[in-house]
Structure formats: structure tokens, C-alpha cells
Motif scaffolding. Structure first.
Motif, PDB file in Angstrom:
ATOM      1  N   ALA A   1       0.860  -1.185   0.000  1.00  5.94           N
ATOM      2  CA  ALA A   1       0.000   0.000   0.000  1.00  5.94           C
ATOM      3  C   ALA A   1       0.898   1.237   0.000  1.00  5.94           C
ATOM      4  O   ALA A   1       1.890   1.290   0.731  1.00  5.94           O
ATOM      5  CB  ALA A   1      -0.931   0.008   1.210  1.00  5.94           C
ATOM      6  N   LEU A   2       0.542   2.196  -0.810  1.00 10.08           N
ATOM      7  CA  LEU A   2       1.338   3.417  -0.936  1.00 10.08           C
ATOM      8  C   LEU A   2       0.544   4.599  -0.382  1.00 10.08           C
ATOM      9  O   LEU A   2      -0.579   4.868  -0.824  1.00 10.08           O
ATOM     10  CB  LEU A   2       1.684   3.668  -2.409  1.00 10.08           C
ATOM     11  CG  LEU A   2       2.628   4.838  -2.713  1.00 10.08           C
ATOM     12  CD1 LEU A   2       4.030   4.552  -2.156  1.00 10.08           C
ATOM     13  CD2 LEU A   2       2.699   5.084  -4.222  1.00 10.08           C
ATOM     14  N   GLU A   3       1.133   5.280   0.572  1.00  6.15           N
ATOM     15  CA  GLU A   3       0.471   6.413   1.237  1.00  6.15           C
ATOM     16  C   GLU A   3       0.818   7.708   0.496  1.00  6.15           C
ATOM     17  O   GLU A   3       1.974   8.109   0.431  1.00  6.15           O
ATOM     18  CB  GLU A   3       0.948   6.483   2.688  1.00  6.15           C
ATOM     19  CG  GLU A   3       0.155   7.398   3.578  1.00  6.15           C
ATOM     20  CD  GLU A   3       0.632   7.302   5.025  1.00  6.15           C
ATOM     21  OE1 GLU A   3       0.913   8.363   5.603  1.00  6.15           O
ATOM     22  OE2 GLU A   3       0.748   6.160   5.537  1.00  6.15           O
ATOM     23  N   VAL A   4      -0.202   8.346  -0.071  1.00  4.00           N
ATOM     24  CA  VAL A   4      -0.024   9.558  -0.882  1.00  4.00           C
ATOM     25  C   VAL A   4      -0.546  10.763  -0.104  1.00  4.00           C
ATOM     26  O   VAL A   4      -1.677  10.752   0.372  1.00  4.00           O
ATOM     27  CB  VAL A   4      -0.782   9.428  -2.222  1.00  4.00           C
ATOM     28  CG1 VAL A   4      -0.626  10.697  -3.056  1.00  4.00           C
ATOM     29  CG2 VAL A   4      -0.283   8.217  -3.002  1.00  4.00           C
ATOM     30  N   PRO A   5       0.265  11.821   0.035  1.00  4.10           N
ATOM     31  CA  PRO A   5      -0.177  12.987   0.814  1.00  4.10           C
ATOM     32  C   PRO A   5      -1.261  13.769   0.083  1.00  4.10           C
ATOM     33  O   PRO A   5      -1.431  13.630  -1.136  1.00  4.10           O
ATOM     34  CB  PRO A   5       1.105  13.823   0.934  1.00  4.10           C
ATOM     35  CG  PRO A   5       1.891  13.477  -0.290  1.00  4.10           C
ATOM     36  CD  PRO A   5       1.607  12.020  -0.552  1.00  4.10           C
ATOM     37  N   PRO A   6      -2.005  14.618   0.801  1.00  4.28           N
ATOM     38  CA  PRO A   6      -3.031  15.439   0.174  1.00  4.28           C
ATOM     39  C   PRO A   6      -2.426  16.366  -0.880  1.00  4.28           C
ATOM     40  O   PRO A   6      -1.318  16.872  -0.702  1.00  4.28           O
ATOM     41  CB  PRO A   6      -3.612  16.265   1.335  1.00  4.28           C
ATOM     42  CG  PRO A   6      -3.244  15.512   2.568  1.00  4.28           C
ATOM     43  CD  PRO A   6      -1.936  14.844   2.260  1.00  4.28           C
ATOM     44  N   TYR A   7      -3.149  16.558  -1.957  1.00  3.11           N
ATOM     45  CA  TYR A   7      -2.685  17.456  -3.020  1.00  3.11           C
ATOM     46  C   TYR A   7      -2.785  18.904  -2.540  1.00  3.11           C
ATOM     47  O   TYR A   7      -3.766  19.289  -1.901  1.00  3.11           O
ATOM     48  CB  TYR A   7      -3.547  17.254  -4.268  1.00  3.11           C
ATOM     49  CG  TYR A   7      -3.167  18.156  -5.419  1.00  3.11           C
ATOM     50  CD1 TYR A   7      -2.116  17.822  -6.265  1.00  3.11           C
ATOM     51  CD2 TYR A   7      -3.847  19.343  -5.654  1.00  3.11           C
ATOM     52  CE1 TYR A   7      -1.756  18.639  -7.317  1.00  3.11           C
ATOM     53  CE2 TYR A   7      -3.493  20.169  -6.713  1.00  3.11           C
ATOM     54  CZ  TYR A   7      -2.450  19.814  -7.529  1.00  3.11           C
ATOM     55  OH  TYR A   7      -2.096  20.641  -8.575  1.00  3.11           O
ATOM     56  N   GLU A   8      -1.774  19.692  -2.838  1.00  3.62           N
ATOM     57  CA  GLU A   8      -1.787  21.106  -2.453  1.00  3.62           C
ATOM     58  C   GLU A   8      -2.318  21.953  -3.603  1.00  3.62           C
ATOM     59  O   GLU A   8      -1.695  22.044  -4.660  1.00  3.62           O
ATOM     60  CB  GLU A   8      -0.376  21.570  -2.067  1.00  3.62           C
ATOM     61  CG  GLU A   8       0.125  20.946  -0.784  1.00  3.62           C
ATOM     62  CD  GLU A   8       1.433  21.567  -0.313  1.00  3.62           C
ATOM     63  OE1 GLU A   8       1.884  22.551  -0.935  1.00  3.62           O
ATOM     64  OE2 GLU A   8       1.991  21.047   0.655  1.00  3.62           O
ATOM     65  N   TYR A   9      -3.476  22.555  -3.391  1.00  2.00           N
ATOM     66  CA  TYR A   9      -4.127  23.357  -4.433  1.00  2.00           C
ATOM     67  C   TYR A   9      -3.599  24.784  -4.442  1.00  2.00           C
ATOM     68  O   TYR A   9      -3.210  25.330  -3.425  1.00  2.00           O
ATOM     69  CB  TYR A   9      -5.641  23.381  -4.220  1.00  2.00           C
ATOM     70  CG  TYR A   9      -6.303  22.048  -4.451  1.00  2.00           C
ATOM     71  CD1 TYR A   9      -6.561  21.190  -3.378  1.00  2.00           C
ATOM     72  CD2 TYR A   9      -6.650  21.625  -5.724  1.00  2.00           C
ATOM     73  CE1 TYR A   9      -7.154  19.959  -3.583  1.00  2.00           C
ATOM     74  CE2 TYR A   9      -7.245  20.398  -5.935  1.00  2.00           C
ATOM     75  CZ  TYR A   9      -7.489  19.575  -4.863  1.00  2.00           C
ATOM     76  OH  TYR A   9      -8.065  18.346  -5.064  1.00  2.00           O
ATOM     77  N   ALA A  10      -3.611  25.370  -5.629  1.00  2.00           N
ATOM     78  CA  ALA A  10      -3.238  26.779  -5.781  1.00  2.00           C
ATOM     79  C   ALA A  10      -4.439  27.666  -5.470  1.00  2.00           C
ATOM     80  O   ALA A  10      -5.566  27.185  -5.294  1.00  2.00           O
ATOM     81  CB  ALA A  10      -2.757  27.034  -7.211  1.00  2.00           C
ATOM     82  N   ASP A  11      -4.202  28.959  -5.396  1.00  2.00           N
ATOM     83  CA  ASP A  11      -5.268  29.947  -5.295  1.00  2.00           C
ATOM     84  C   ASP A  11      -5.656  30.335  -6.721  1.00  2.00           C
ATOM     85  O   ASP A  11      -4.776  30.481  -7.574  1.00  2.00           O
ATOM     86  CB  ASP A  11      -4.758  31.173  -4.520  1.00  2.00           C
ATOM     87  CG  ASP A  11      -5.865  32.177  -4.236  1.00  2.00           C
ATOM     88  OD1 ASP A  11      -6.333  32.826  -5.204  1.00  2.00           O
ATOM     89  OD2 ASP A  11      -6.250  32.331  -3.074  1.00  2.00           O
ATOM     90  N   PRO A  12      -6.951  30.500  -7.028  1.00  2.00           N
ATOM     91  CA  PRO A  12      -7.350  30.875  -8.395  1.00  2.00           C
ATOM     92  C   PRO A  12      -6.621  32.109  -8.922  1.00  2.00           C
ATOM     93  O   PRO A  12      -6.342  32.209 -10.122  1.00  2.00           O
ATOM     94  CB  PRO A  12      -8.859  31.132  -8.265  1.00  2.00           C
ATOM     95  CG  PRO A  12      -9.291  30.234  -7.146  1.00  2.00           C
ATOM     96  CD  PRO A  12      -8.140  30.255  -6.168  1.00  2.00           C
ATOM     97  N   ARG A  13      -6.261  33.041  -8.034  1.00  2.00           N
ATOM     98  CA  ARG A  13      -5.566  34.260  -8.478  1.00  2.00           C
ATOM     99  C   ARG A  13      -4.148  33.953  -8.953  1.00  2.00           C
ATOM    100  O   ARG A  13      -3.590  34.696  -9.771  1.00  2.00           O
ATOM    101  CB  ARG A  13      -5.518  35.277  -7.327  1.00  2.00           C
ATOM    102  CG  ARG A  13      -6.874  35.825  -6.940  1.00  2.00           C
ATOM    103  CD  ARG A  13      -6.785  36.625  -5.655  1.00  2.00           C
ATOM    104  NE  ARG A  13      -6.413  35.773  -4.531  1.00  2.00           N
ATOM    105  CZ  ARG A  13      -6.239  36.210  -3.286  1.00  2.00           C
ATOM    106  NH1 ARG A  13      -6.381  37.495  -3.016  1.00  2.00           N
ATOM    107  NH2 ARG A  13      -5.914  35.370  -2.330  1.00  2.00           N
TER     108      ARG A  13
END
Length: 319
Positions: free
Chosen positions: A149-161
Motif C-alpha cells: 500500500a502506498l500512502e499519498v499525501p493530500p494534493y496542495e491546491y493553488a489559489d485561483p488568483r
């Protein structure tokens, strides 16, 4: 303004020695009333220092929060995700999906896939943990894991601006509640192929950047920023105020896509959901609704295919 008042308040006394100056004795007090100090450059909205400060604050918000502190809202997908099973884990590692930990059954019978999985994880600097079957069963929630099993961290989203700061021409794909992560992955792949500035998705009721989306993107998820917006219509309004035109894709468009007069400028390409298309409010916010001519025997195009065609036409318009 404050600087002029201060100059008026420091007058030369004719009777004093050359170069000496004295105060006004209170006569200049009225001129100074209501005038505060000159604002710092970073606090003046139109100064480049102010824009630099805002950019730095947005960048700081993207960094992981210190342990024990809450991650800023809208910045990540929420929690770690798992890729389970030998084929899924191997494919994820081959694609270069960021990962924290590889969990391996401590009595696993190694085959070629397991050997490659462990080798890729070590090469990528991912922690490898040998765990019991019970521990893996708990992680996988009862799904067959085949010992890995591979543990993947949460994706870091950009700000729309942030997407407005891309190298010209600005090309932003705005998704109005796309539900299938595979469609999102395919759109990311097209966005990377045609040089899009980034992709905007809604914060709720929409597919996010998961392992499934990442794999379909063929690595584009690592290059194309994805921003998450609380309100798509409001984000489009903000883009329009910044000089970006918004075109919505719909079968009943006002004009054919290739005939649009908006393709050669800063552009937001708005794509509706798989079943319902563009929502009413988002459609009304667009500057223009365009359609892609297709054969009468074909009911409609998949959202990711339509996005690819629109991105190609937009790229062709400025080349």
C-alpha cells in the motif's frame, strides 16, 4: 501629502543664524490635522511592493502547516490517500506520484513487481515500512492489497488568483463540477499538452486531484497547477475584472468555437459537468457560449475531449 505638510511646518527664522530653523509655535497645527504618516509601499494597493507582499502571503499559505496546527482551508484535498495492490502501486511509482510511505507485508513473497516497487520507492526517497498483514488489512479497509500500500499525501491546491500570473497568454480551464477523476486527469493532460496556465475546480461536489486523476494525467498533474474555488461564478467574475474573457462550452452555443473572436486574448475556457453541462449562473457569467460542430449522429463529446479541442483552437489562434 504628509511630506508637503511637514515642509510647511518647518520654516526659516529670518533673525536666526544662517541654516538654523525653528518650529512654528503651533501655527502649522491646523495644516497637519487628519494627516497620518505616508503608508508603507507594501500597503499601497497599486505599488509593486504590495503585489509582491500578496504573492508571498499566497505562497506561504501553500506550505504545509506546522505539526499540530490546522492546514489552511481549501489548500489540500483533506487527508492522505492510499494506492493499494501491486499493479496500482507500481503504476503510481512509475508515474512519479508524490508519496510519503510504502507499506509492505513483512512476509511478502517477492516477485518482479514487488522488487521494482521497493526499488522505485527507495530511489524516490520514500520511506519503506515492513508491516503485519493485520496492519495492511486495516489500512486497506478490507480491499485486496496484495501485500503493498502506498500512502499519498493530500494534493496542495493553488489559489485561483495565482493562475493569472502565468506567462502570457493566460489560458485557464474552469471546470463546473466535473465528477469523474479520470476526466479531470485527462483534462490535466490536455492542459499540459497545450500550455494552459492551470485548471480551476470547485471546492465541493467535484472530482479532486486523487491518485486516479494523477495517473490518467500522465504526469501533467505535477506540472499544471490546479486551483480550488469556493464559487465558480464569482471566480469567473474576478477573472473578467482582470481582463480575462470567459467562453463556455455548450452544444447549443451562440457561435461555433473556431469562429469565436475571443480566442486570441486572455481566456478562461469553462467546461460543464458530464451530465448537466454548464450551470445556469455560470453560463450567464460567461462572455460567450460556444459549441463544437460534430456529426448529427453523435449526441455529444466527452468533457475532456471537448476541453482538448477548445485548448487546441485557443493555441492555434495565437500561433
Amino acid at each position: 501629502m504628509a511630506g508637503n505638510s511637514q515642509r510647511r511646518g518647518a520654516t526659516r527664522n529670518p533673525g536666526s543664524k544662517k541654516g538654523a530653523s525653528v518650529g512654528t509655535g503651533g501655527h502649522g497645527r491646523k495644516a497637519l490635522e487628519g494627516k497620518g504618516p505616508t503608508p508603507k509601499a507594501e500597503d499601497r494597493p497599486y505599488h509593486k511592493a504590495h503585489k509582491a507582499k500578496q504573492r508571498a502571503e499566497r505562497e506561504a499559505a501553500k506550505r504545509p502547516a506546522p505539526r499540530g496546527k490546522q492546514t489552511p482551508r481549501n489548500r489540500t484535498s483533506g487527508s492522505d490517500e492510499l494506492a493499494i495492490g501491486r499493479n496500482s502501486v507500481l503504476e503510481a511509482l512509475r508515474m512519479g506520484i508524490p508519496a510519503n510511505v510504502l507499506h509492505v507485508f513483512n512476509r511478502i513473497e517477492a516477485d518482479d513487481r514487488v522488487t521494482e516497487i521497493v526499488g522505485l520507492a527507495v530511489e524516490a526517497g520514500i520511506e519503506v515500512r515492513e508491516v503485519t498483514k493485520a496492519a495492511l488489512d486495516g489500512l486497506a479497509g478490507g480491499s485486496p492489497h496484495q501485500g503493498v500500500a502506498l500512502e499519498v499525501p493530500p494534493y496542495e491546491y493553488a489559489d485561483p488568483r495565482d493562475l493569472l500570473e502565468a506567462t502570457a497568454p493566460v489560458r485557464i480551464v474552469v471546470l463546473d463540477h466535473i465528477q469523474d477523476p479520470r476526466n479531470l486527469g485527462a483534462i490535466l493532460r490536455s492542459a499540459g499538452a497545450f500550455g494552459a496556465s492551470g485548471v480551476v475546480i470547485p471546492e465541493r461536489r467535484a472530482a479532486g486531484v486523487t491518485v486516479a486523476a494523477w495517473k490518467v494525467s500522465a504526469g501533467a498533474a505535477a506540472r499544471v497547477p490546479v486551483a480550488r474555488a469556493t464559487n465558480i461564478a464569482r471566480t469567473l467574475e474576478d477573472y473578467k475584472k482582470a481582463g480575462v474573457f470567459a467562453i463556455g462550452l455548450d452544444a447549443g452555443g451562440e457561435v461555433d468555437l473556431h469562429e469565436s473572436n475571443l480566442l486570441d486574448g486572455p481566456l478562461a475556457i469553462v467546461v460543464g459537468s458530464e451530465g448537466d453541462g454548464l450551470s445556469r449562473l455560470v453560463s450567464e457569467t460567461c462572455d460567450q457560449i460556444v459549441s463544437i460542430p460534430i456529426a448529427a449522429t453523435t449526441e455529444s463529446l466527452n468533457a475532456s475531449v471537448a476541453t482538448s479541442i477548445a485548448l487546441y483552437e485557443a493555441k492555434r489562434a495565437v500561433s
